[in-house]
Design an enzyme around this catalytic site. Structure first.
Site, mmCIF file in Angstrom:
data_model
loop_
_atom_site.group_PDB
_atom_site.id
_atom_site.type_symbol
_atom_site.label_atom_id
_atom_site.label_comp_id
_atom_site.label_asym_id
_atom_site.label_seq_id
_atom_site.Cartn_x
_atom_site.Cartn_y
_atom_site.Cartn_z
ATOM 1 N N CYS A 34 0.831 -1.208 0.000
ATOM 2 C CA CYS A 34 0.000 0.000 0.000
ATOM 3 C C CYS A 34 0.864 1.257 0.000
ATOM 4 O O CYS A 34 2.066 1.213 0.281
ATOM 5 C CB CYS A 34 -0.887 0.051 1.251
ATOM 6 S SG CYS A 34 -1.978 -1.357 1.476
ATOM 7 N N ASP A 424 20.583 37.297 -14.724
ATOM 8 C CA ASP A 424 19.304 37.514 -15.393
ATOM 9 C C ASP A 424 18.651 38.799 -14.879
ATOM 10 O O ASP A 424 18.541 39.017 -13.663
ATOM 11 C CB ASP A 424 18.397 36.312 -15.130
ATOM 12 C CG ASP A 424 17.058 36.440 -15.814
ATOM 13 O OD1 ASP A 424 16.966 36.081 -17.002
ATOM 14 O OD2 ASP A 424 16.105 36.911 -15.147
#
Length: 465
Positions: A34, A424
Protein backbone atom coordinates in the site's frame (compact mmCIF):
# COMPACT_ATOMS: atom_id res chain seq x y z
CA UNK A 1 17.97 2.06 -0.64
CA UNK A 2 18.06 2.01 3.16
CA UNK A 3 14.72 2.86 4.75
CA UNK A 4 14.55 3.61 8.45
CA UNK A 5 11.85 1.33 9.87
CA UNK A 6 10.76 3.67 12.69
CA UNK A 7 10.47 6.70 10.39
CA UNK A 8 8.49 4.75 7.81
CA UNK A 9 6.31 3.24 10.53
CA UNK A 10 5.44 6.70 11.89
CA UNK A 11 4.62 7.99 8.40
CA UNK A 12 2.38 4.99 7.66
CA UNK A 13 0.67 5.10 11.07
CA UNK A 14 -0.15 8.79 10.61
CA UNK A 15 -1.14 8.16 6.96
CA UNK A 16 1.18 10.95 5.85
CA UNK A 17 0.57 11.50 2.13
CA UNK A 18 3.88 13.33 1.78
CA UNK A 19 5.57 9.92 1.79
CA UNK A 20 3.45 8.47 -1.03
CA UNK A 21 5.93 7.46 -3.71
CA UNK A 22 8.87 7.60 -1.30
CA UNK A 23 8.24 4.03 -0.11
CA UNK A 24 5.50 1.40 -0.02
CA UNK A 25 4.18 -0.61 2.91
CA UNK A 26 4.25 -4.35 2.24
CA UNK A 27 2.07 -6.45 4.56
CA UNK A 28 3.41 -9.99 4.94
CA UNK A 29 0.17 -11.42 6.36
CA UNK A 30 -1.97 -10.36 3.37
CA UNK A 31 0.80 -10.18 0.71
CA UNK A 32 -0.55 -6.74 -0.29
CA UNK A 33 1.41 -3.50 -0.54
CA UNK A 34 0.00 0.00 0.00
CA UNK A 35 0.83 3.68 -0.01
CA UNK A 36 1.81 5.15 3.37
CA UNK A 37 -1.46 7.14 3.27
CA UNK A 38 -3.70 4.10 2.67
CA UNK A 39 -6.90 4.42 4.77
CA UNK A 40 -6.94 0.70 5.58
CA UNK A 41 -6.29 -0.51 9.13
CA UNK A 42 -2.61 -0.12 10.00
CA UNK A 43 -1.07 -3.60 10.26
CA UNK A 44 0.98 -4.82 13.20
CA UNK A 45 4.65 -3.86 13.09
CA UNK A 46 5.78 -7.49 12.89
CA UNK A 47 3.73 -7.94 9.70
CA UNK A 48 5.18 -4.95 7.86
CA UNK A 49 8.09 -4.38 5.51
CA UNK A 50 8.96 -1.07 3.90
CA UNK A 51 10.25 -1.15 0.32
CA UNK A 52 11.48 1.71 -1.89
CA UNK A 53 9.27 1.12 -4.96
CA UNK A 54 6.17 -0.66 -6.18
CA UNK A 55 8.42 -2.69 -8.47
CA UNK A 56 10.42 -3.91 -5.47
CA UNK A 57 7.19 -5.05 -3.78
CA UNK A 58 5.96 -6.78 -6.93
CA UNK A 59 9.32 -8.48 -7.36
CA UNK A 60 8.90 -10.05 -3.92
CA UNK A 61 5.40 -11.31 -4.63
CA UNK A 62 3.20 -8.60 -3.08
CA UNK A 63 0.00 -7.46 -4.84
CA UNK A 64 -1.07 -3.85 -5.22
CA UNK A 65 -3.84 -2.60 -2.94
CA UNK A 66 -6.90 -1.83 -5.05
CA UNK A 67 -8.06 0.74 -2.53
CA UNK A 68 -5.10 3.15 -2.40
CA UNK A 69 -3.51 2.25 -5.77
CA UNK A 70 0.15 2.47 -4.65
CA UNK A 71 1.39 1.93 -8.22
CA UNK A 72 -0.21 5.27 -9.16
CA UNK A 73 1.41 7.33 -6.37
CA UNK A 74 3.53 10.38 -7.25
CA UNK A 75 7.07 9.49 -8.24
CA UNK A 76 9.79 9.65 -5.63
CA UNK A 77 11.30 13.13 -5.36
CA UNK A 78 14.67 11.49 -4.87
CA UNK A 79 14.76 10.04 -8.39
CA UNK A 80 13.32 13.25 -9.81
CA UNK A 81 16.11 15.54 -8.57
CA UNK A 82 19.08 13.20 -8.49
CA UNK A 83 21.54 13.63 -11.31
CA UNK A 84 23.39 10.31 -10.80
CA UNK A 85 22.99 7.22 -12.94
CA UNK A 86 20.13 5.78 -10.86
CA UNK A 87 18.10 8.98 -11.10
CA UNK A 88 18.78 9.18 -14.84
CA UNK A 89 17.82 5.53 -15.29
CA UNK A 90 14.54 6.00 -13.45
CA UNK A 91 13.61 8.94 -15.66
CA UNK A 92 14.46 7.05 -18.85
CA UNK A 93 12.50 3.97 -17.75
CA UNK A 94 9.49 6.20 -17.01
CA UNK A 95 9.80 7.57 -20.53
CA UNK A 96 9.55 4.03 -21.93
CA UNK A 97 13.14 3.49 -23.07
CA UNK A 98 13.18 -0.14 -21.89
CA UNK A 99 9.96 -0.92 -23.78
CA UNK A 100 11.35 0.63 -26.97
CA UNK A 101 15.05 -0.27 -26.83
CA UNK A 102 15.29 -2.99 -24.20
CA UNK A 103 17.72 -3.07 -21.29
CA UNK A 104 20.71 -2.97 -23.70
CA UNK A 105 19.40 0.32 -25.07
CA UNK A 106 18.97 1.77 -21.58
CA UNK A 107 22.43 0.65 -20.52
CA UNK A 108 23.92 2.11 -23.69
CA UNK A 109 22.27 5.47 -23.06
CA UNK A 110 23.75 5.54 -19.57
CA UNK A 111 27.19 4.24 -20.51
CA UNK A 112 27.15 1.17 -18.24
CA UNK A 113 27.02 -2.58 -18.77
CA UNK A 114 23.64 -4.26 -18.29
CA UNK A 115 24.96 -6.23 -15.32
CA UNK A 116 26.32 -3.18 -13.52
CA UNK A 117 23.17 -1.18 -14.19
CA UNK A 118 21.00 -4.02 -12.81
CA UNK A 119 23.18 -4.20 -9.71
CA UNK A 120 22.96 -0.43 -9.06
CA UNK A 121 19.20 -0.24 -9.54
CA UNK A 122 18.53 -3.30 -7.39
CA UNK A 123 20.67 -1.88 -4.59
CA UNK A 124 18.97 1.52 -4.71
CA UNK A 125 15.32 0.83 -5.60
CA UNK A 126 14.93 -2.88 -4.95
CA UNK A 127 14.37 -3.94 -8.56
CA UNK A 128 16.24 -4.09 -11.85
CA UNK A 129 15.29 -2.31 -15.07
CA UNK A 130 13.07 -5.13 -16.38
CA UNK A 131 11.08 -5.30 -13.14
CA UNK A 132 10.69 -1.51 -13.10
CA UNK A 133 9.51 -1.49 -16.71
CA UNK A 134 7.13 -4.39 -15.98
CA UNK A 135 5.58 -2.45 -13.09
CA UNK A 136 5.07 0.51 -15.38
CA UNK A 137 3.45 -1.67 -18.06
CA UNK A 138 1.03 -3.05 -15.48
CA UNK A 139 0.03 0.43 -14.35
CA UNK A 140 -0.44 1.58 -17.95
CA UNK A 141 -2.60 -1.49 -18.61
CA UNK A 142 -4.74 -0.83 -15.55
CA UNK A 143 -5.34 2.76 -16.61
CA UNK A 144 -6.41 1.64 -20.09
CA UNK A 145 -8.62 -1.14 -18.72
CA UNK A 146 -10.43 1.20 -16.36
CA UNK A 147 -10.65 4.36 -18.50
CA UNK A 148 -11.26 3.09 -22.05
CA UNK A 149 -13.43 0.59 -23.86
CA UNK A 150 -10.57 -0.84 -25.88
CA UNK A 151 -10.38 -4.59 -26.31
CA UNK A 152 -8.11 -6.31 -23.82
CA UNK A 153 -5.83 -7.60 -26.57
CA UNK A 154 -5.40 -4.04 -27.85
CA UNK A 155 -4.59 -2.89 -24.34
CA UNK A 156 -2.01 -5.63 -23.90
CA UNK A 157 0.09 -4.43 -26.82
CA UNK A 158 -0.57 -0.73 -26.18
CA UNK A 159 0.82 -1.16 -22.66
CA UNK A 160 4.00 -2.74 -24.01
CA UNK A 161 3.42 -6.44 -23.30
CA UNK A 162 4.84 -8.93 -25.76
CA UNK A 163 1.79 -11.20 -25.67
CA UNK A 164 -1.75 -11.38 -24.33
CA UNK A 165 -0.74 -14.24 -22.07
CA UNK A 166 2.06 -12.18 -20.52
CA UNK A 167 -0.43 -9.33 -20.03
CA UNK A 168 -3.00 -11.60 -18.33
CA UNK A 169 -0.43 -13.22 -16.06
CA UNK A 170 1.13 -9.91 -15.01
CA UNK A 171 -2.18 -8.18 -14.24
CA UNK A 172 -3.40 -11.16 -12.25
CA UNK A 173 -0.14 -11.38 -10.32
CA UNK A 174 0.09 -7.66 -9.48
CA UNK A 175 -3.56 -6.80 -8.83
CA UNK A 176 -4.99 -10.15 -7.81
CA UNK A 177 -7.68 -9.72 -10.48
CA UNK A 178 -7.96 -10.72 -14.10
CA UNK A 179 -8.11 -7.89 -16.65
CA UNK A 180 -11.81 -8.65 -17.13
CA UNK A 181 -12.41 -8.34 -13.37
CA UNK A 182 -10.75 -4.93 -13.31
CA UNK A 183 -12.96 -3.75 -16.14
CA UNK A 184 -16.14 -4.93 -14.44
CA UNK A 185 -15.44 -2.48 -11.64
CA UNK A 186 -16.33 0.48 -13.89
CA UNK A 187 -18.47 1.11 -16.95
CA UNK A 188 -16.95 3.58 -19.39
CA UNK A 189 -18.90 5.80 -21.81
CA UNK A 190 -18.23 5.76 -25.52
CA UNK A 191 -15.30 7.95 -26.52
CA UNK A 192 -12.61 8.34 -29.14
CA UNK A 193 -10.34 5.27 -28.86
CA UNK A 194 -7.31 7.55 -28.86
CA UNK A 195 -8.48 9.56 -25.84
CA UNK A 196 -7.34 8.60 -22.35
CA UNK A 197 -8.24 10.48 -19.17
CA UNK A 198 -5.90 10.01 -16.23
CA UNK A 199 -5.18 11.66 -12.91
CA UNK A 200 -1.63 12.79 -12.23
CA UNK A 201 -1.17 12.93 -8.43
CA UNK A 202 1.22 15.33 -6.71
CA UNK A 203 2.38 16.22 -3.21
CA UNK A 204 0.50 19.23 -1.91
CA UNK A 205 0.73 22.15 -2.01
CA UNK A 206 0.81 23.03 -5.69
CA UNK A 207 0.70 26.68 -6.78
CA UNK A 208 -1.21 26.04 -10.01
CA UNK A 209 -1.49 29.68 -11.04
CA UNK A 210 2.29 30.10 -11.03
CA UNK A 211 2.61 27.16 -13.44
CA UNK A 212 -0.24 28.20 -15.70
CA UNK A 213 0.83 31.84 -15.94
CA UNK A 214 4.46 30.97 -16.68
CA UNK A 215 3.59 28.48 -19.40
CA UNK A 216 0.78 30.63 -20.79
CA UNK A 217 2.99 33.73 -21.06
CA UNK A 218 5.51 31.73 -23.10
CA UNK A 219 3.04 29.77 -25.25
CA UNK A 220 3.65 29.48 -29.00
CA UNK A 221 0.55 29.67 -31.15
CA UNK A 222 -0.30 26.25 -32.56
CA UNK A 223 1.98 24.42 -30.09
CA UNK A 224 0.64 25.17 -26.64
CA UNK A 225 -1.48 27.64 -24.73
CA UNK A 226 -3.43 28.41 -21.61
CA UNK A 227 -7.18 27.78 -21.75
CA UNK A 228 -8.68 29.31 -18.60
CA UNK A 229 -7.62 27.10 -15.72
CA UNK A 230 -6.10 24.48 -18.04
CA UNK A 231 -3.03 24.22 -20.24
CA UNK A 232 -2.99 22.55 -23.65
CA UNK A 233 0.22 21.16 -25.09
CA UNK A 234 1.00 19.34 -28.35
CA UNK A 235 3.35 16.42 -27.84
CA UNK A 236 5.88 14.73 -30.07
CA UNK A 237 5.99 11.13 -28.81
CA UNK A 238 8.00 8.02 -29.75
CA UNK A 239 5.24 6.44 -31.86
CA UNK A 240 3.35 9.50 -33.08
CA UNK A 241 1.82 12.80 -32.11
CA UNK A 242 -0.39 13.67 -29.17
CA UNK A 243 -2.09 16.45 -27.27
CA UNK A 244 -2.42 16.91 -23.53
CA UNK A 245 -4.97 19.10 -21.77
CA UNK A 246 -3.88 19.52 -18.16
CA UNK A 247 -6.21 20.91 -15.50
CA UNK A 248 -4.90 21.18 -11.90
CA UNK A 249 -7.34 19.97 -9.25
CA UNK A 250 -7.41 18.91 -5.62
CA UNK A 251 -4.45 16.60 -5.12
CA UNK A 252 -4.09 15.75 -8.79
CA UNK A 253 -3.90 17.18 -12.30
CA UNK A 254 -6.67 15.91 -14.56
CA UNK A 255 -5.05 15.01 -17.89
CA UNK A 256 -6.95 14.37 -21.09
CA UNK A 257 -4.55 12.79 -23.56
CA UNK A 258 -5.26 12.50 -27.28
CA UNK A 259 -2.79 9.94 -28.64
CA UNK A 260 -2.19 8.79 -32.19
CA UNK A 261 -0.75 5.55 -30.76
CA UNK A 262 -1.72 4.24 -27.32
CA UNK A 263 1.74 2.78 -26.87
CA UNK A 264 2.70 6.38 -26.07
CA UNK A 265 0.55 6.55 -22.93
CA UNK A 266 3.41 5.98 -20.46
CA UNK A 267 5.80 8.44 -22.18
CA UNK A 268 3.00 11.03 -22.42
CA UNK A 269 2.24 10.71 -18.71
CA UNK A 270 5.93 10.89 -17.80
CA UNK A 271 6.45 14.02 -19.89
CA UNK A 272 3.38 15.76 -18.50
CA UNK A 273 4.53 15.00 -14.97
CA UNK A 274 7.96 16.33 -15.81
CA UNK A 275 6.53 19.46 -17.44
CA UNK A 276 4.55 20.40 -14.32
CA UNK A 277 7.24 19.24 -11.86
CA UNK A 278 4.69 16.95 -10.20
CA UNK A 279 7.22 14.70 -8.46
CA UNK A 280 8.73 17.56 -6.48
CA UNK A 281 8.76 17.69 -2.68
CA UNK A 282 7.35 21.19 -2.00
CA UNK A 283 7.70 20.83 1.77
CA UNK A 284 11.47 20.32 1.48
CA UNK A 285 11.86 23.16 -1.04
CA UNK A 286 9.77 25.66 0.90
CA UNK A 287 11.43 24.77 4.20
CA UNK A 288 14.85 25.66 2.83
CA UNK A 289 13.78 28.84 1.01
CA UNK A 290 11.57 29.88 3.91
CA UNK A 291 14.59 29.88 6.24
CA UNK A 292 15.75 33.05 4.46
CA UNK A 293 13.92 35.95 6.19
CA UNK A 294 13.81 37.89 2.91
CA UNK A 295 12.10 35.02 1.03
CA UNK A 296 9.96 33.76 3.90
CA UNK A 297 6.96 36.12 3.37
CA UNK A 298 6.66 35.07 -0.28
CA UNK A 299 7.02 31.38 0.56
CA UNK A 300 4.31 31.75 3.19
CA UNK A 301 2.04 33.62 0.76
CA UNK A 302 2.62 31.29 -2.22
CA UNK A 303 3.49 27.77 -1.02
CA UNK A 304 4.19 25.01 -3.52
CA UNK A 305 5.68 27.01 -6.40
CA UNK A 306 7.15 24.55 -8.93
CA UNK A 307 9.71 24.84 -11.73
CA UNK A 308 7.91 24.68 -15.11
CA UNK A 309 9.99 22.17 -17.01
CA UNK A 310 9.76 20.54 -20.42
CA UNK A 311 8.27 17.86 -22.62
CA UNK A 312 11.10 18.41 -25.13
CA UNK A 313 14.59 19.35 -23.98
CA UNK A 314 15.75 20.56 -27.39
CA UNK A 315 12.82 22.97 -27.56
CA UNK A 316 13.82 24.50 -24.21
CA UNK A 317 17.41 24.97 -25.37
CA UNK A 318 16.15 26.71 -28.52
CA UNK A 319 13.87 28.90 -26.42
CA UNK A 320 16.83 29.81 -24.22
CA UNK A 321 19.00 30.82 -27.19
CA UNK A 322 16.19 32.82 -28.79
CA UNK A 323 15.38 34.49 -25.47
CA UNK A 324 18.87 35.92 -25.00
CA UNK A 325 18.54 39.66 -24.34
CA UNK A 326 14.98 40.03 -25.69
CA UNK A 327 11.56 40.11 -24.03
CA UNK A 328 9.30 37.12 -23.54
CA UNK A 329 6.81 38.55 -26.05
CA UNK A 330 9.51 39.13 -28.66
CA UNK A 331 10.84 35.59 -28.15
CA UNK A 332 7.37 34.15 -28.80
CA UNK A 333 7.18 35.99 -32.12
CA UNK A 334 10.59 34.72 -33.21
CA UNK A 335 9.84 31.16 -32.13
CA UNK A 336 6.57 31.11 -34.06
CA UNK A 337 8.55 31.70 -37.26
CA UNK A 338 10.46 28.46 -36.61
CA UNK A 339 7.28 26.37 -36.39
CA UNK A 340 5.88 25.05 -39.66
CA UNK A 341 3.31 22.55 -38.38
CA UNK A 342 1.64 21.61 -35.12
CA UNK A 343 4.82 20.46 -33.37
CA UNK A 344 8.03 22.20 -32.45
CA UNK A 345 10.76 21.26 -34.96
CA UNK A 346 13.21 18.52 -34.14
CA UNK A 347 16.92 19.22 -34.35
CA UNK A 348 17.06 17.69 -37.84
CA UNK A 349 14.04 19.70 -39.00
CA UNK A 350 15.50 22.94 -37.67
CA UNK A 351 18.70 22.32 -39.62
CA UNK A 352 16.61 22.06 -42.81
CA UNK A 353 14.86 25.42 -42.28
CA UNK A 354 15.84 28.25 -44.65
CA UNK A 355 17.75 31.21 -43.26
CA UNK A 356 14.74 33.51 -43.55
CA UNK A 357 12.88 31.40 -40.96
CA UNK A 358 15.34 32.67 -38.34
CA UNK A 359 14.14 36.18 -37.49
CA UNK A 360 17.27 36.99 -35.50
CA UNK A 361 20.86 38.19 -35.86
CA UNK A 362 23.18 36.00 -37.95
CA UNK A 363 25.30 35.01 -34.93
CA UNK A 364 22.27 33.71 -33.07
CA UNK A 365 21.08 31.76 -36.12
CA UNK A 366 24.50 30.12 -36.27
CA UNK A 367 24.23 29.22 -32.60
CA UNK A 368 20.88 27.53 -33.19
CA UNK A 369 22.24 25.58 -36.13
CA UNK A 370 25.28 24.50 -34.12
CA UNK A 371 23.03 23.44 -31.24
CA UNK A 372 20.76 21.48 -33.59
CA UNK A 373 23.74 19.80 -35.23
CA UNK A 374 25.08 18.67 -31.85
CA UNK A 375 21.70 17.22 -30.83
CA UNK A 376 20.97 15.63 -34.22
CA UNK A 377 24.44 14.09 -34.27
CA UNK A 378 24.03 12.53 -30.83
CA UNK A 379 26.77 14.63 -29.23
CA UNK A 380 24.31 16.37 -26.92
CA UNK A 381 21.33 14.80 -25.08
CA UNK A 382 18.76 17.17 -23.63
CA UNK A 383 16.06 14.74 -22.48
CA UNK A 384 17.15 14.50 -18.85
CA UNK A 385 18.79 11.11 -19.27
CA UNK A 386 22.32 12.46 -19.54
CA UNK A 387 24.69 13.57 -16.81
CA UNK A 388 23.67 17.13 -15.89
CA UNK A 389 27.12 18.55 -15.23
CA UNK A 390 28.53 16.99 -18.39
CA UNK A 391 25.56 18.14 -20.50
CA UNK A 392 25.80 21.70 -19.15
CA UNK A 393 29.51 21.77 -19.93
CA UNK A 394 28.88 20.51 -23.48
CA UNK A 395 26.21 23.17 -23.97
CA UNK A 396 28.79 25.85 -23.19
CA UNK A 397 31.03 24.44 -25.92
CA UNK A 398 28.43 25.43 -28.53
CA UNK A 399 29.47 28.82 -29.98
CA UNK A 400 27.14 31.51 -28.68
CA UNK A 401 25.95 29.62 -25.58
CA UNK A 402 27.11 31.05 -22.28
CA UNK A 403 26.34 30.40 -18.65
CA UNK A 404 22.86 32.01 -18.67
CA UNK A 405 21.63 29.87 -21.56
CA UNK A 406 23.22 26.72 -20.12
CA UNK A 407 21.74 27.28 -16.66
CA UNK A 408 18.28 28.07 -18.03
CA UNK A 409 18.41 24.87 -20.08
CA UNK A 410 19.65 22.88 -17.08
CA UNK A 411 16.78 24.19 -14.96
CA UNK A 412 13.96 23.49 -17.39
CA UNK A 413 15.20 20.76 -19.76
CA UNK A 414 17.48 18.74 -17.50
CA UNK A 415 15.43 19.17 -14.32
CA UNK A 416 18.37 20.51 -12.29
CA UNK A 417 16.82 21.74 -9.00
CA UNK A 418 19.86 23.89 -8.21
CA UNK A 419 20.51 25.93 -11.36
CA UNK A 420 20.91 29.66 -10.85
CA UNK A 421 20.87 32.73 -13.10
CA UNK A 422 22.46 35.60 -11.13
CA UNK A 423 22.92 37.80 -14.22
CA UNK A 424 19.30 37.51 -15.39
CA UNK A 425 17.60 40.92 -15.40
CA UNK A 426 14.32 39.50 -14.10
CA UNK A 427 16.12 37.70 -11.28
CA UNK A 428 17.96 40.91 -10.32
CA UNK A 429 14.76 42.97 -10.40
CA UNK A 430 12.97 40.40 -8.26
CA UNK A 431 15.88 40.38 -5.82
CA UNK A 432 15.74 44.17 -5.57
CA UNK A 433 11.98 44.06 -4.93
CA UNK A 434 12.50 41.63 -2.03
CA UNK A 435 15.39 43.53 -0.50
CA UNK A 436 18.00 41.01 -1.62
CA UNK A 437 21.39 41.94 -3.11
CA UNK A 438 20.82 43.15 -6.67
CA UNK A 439 24.25 42.73 -8.22
CA UNK A 440 25.16 39.31 -9.69
CA UNK A 441 28.19 38.57 -7.50
CA UNK A 442 26.51 39.46 -4.19
CA UNK A 443 23.27 37.72 -5.14
CA UNK A 444 25.12 34.53 -6.11
CA UNK A 445 26.88 34.57 -2.74
CA UNK A 446 23.59 35.10 -0.89
CA UNK A 447 21.92 32.32 -2.89
CA UNK A 448 24.33 29.72 -1.51
CA UNK A 449 21.95 29.38 1.45
CA UNK A 450 19.19 28.27 -0.96
CA UNK A 451 21.01 25.14 -2.13
CA UNK A 452 19.97 22.61 -3.38
CA UNK A 453 16.79 24.43 -4.50
CA UNK A 454 18.08 27.54 -6.27
CA UNK A 455 16.00 26.78 -9.41
CA UNK A 456 12.88 27.24 -7.29
CA UNK A 457 14.26 30.52 -5.96
CA UNK A 458 14.69 31.71 -9.57
CA UNK A 459 10.98 31.14 -10.26
CA UNK A 460 10.06 33.04 -7.12
CA UNK A 461 12.34 35.96 -8.00
CA UNK A 462 10.79 36.13 -11.48
CA UNK A 463 7.37 36.26 -9.86
CA UNK A 464 8.51 39.18 -7.68
CA UNK A 465 9.88 41.43 -10.40
Amino acid sequence: MELDFDTCRKAATSRDARFDGVFVTAVTSTRIYCRPSCPAIVPKAENVRFLPTAAAAQREGFRACLRCRPDAAPGSPAWDVRGDVVGRAMRLIADGVVDRDGVPGLAGRLGYTERHLHRMLTAEVGAGPLALARAQRAQTARVLIETTRLGLAEIAFAAGFGSVRQFNDTVREIYGRTPSDLRIRRTQPEQDPGVVQVRLPFRAPLHAEALLSFLGDRAIEGIDGREGEAYRRNLRLPHGSGTAVLRPGDGHVAATLHLADLRDLAPAVARCRRLLDLDADPAAVDATLGDDPLLAPMVLKEPGVRVPRATDGFEIAVRAVVGQQISVAAARTVLRRLVTGDAFPTAAELLDLPDDAFAMPTARRRTLRALAAAVAGGDLELDGGGDRAETTARLKEVPGIGDWTAQYTAMRALGDPDAFLPTDLGVLRGARALGLPDDPKSLAAHAERWRPWRSYAVIRLWRSC
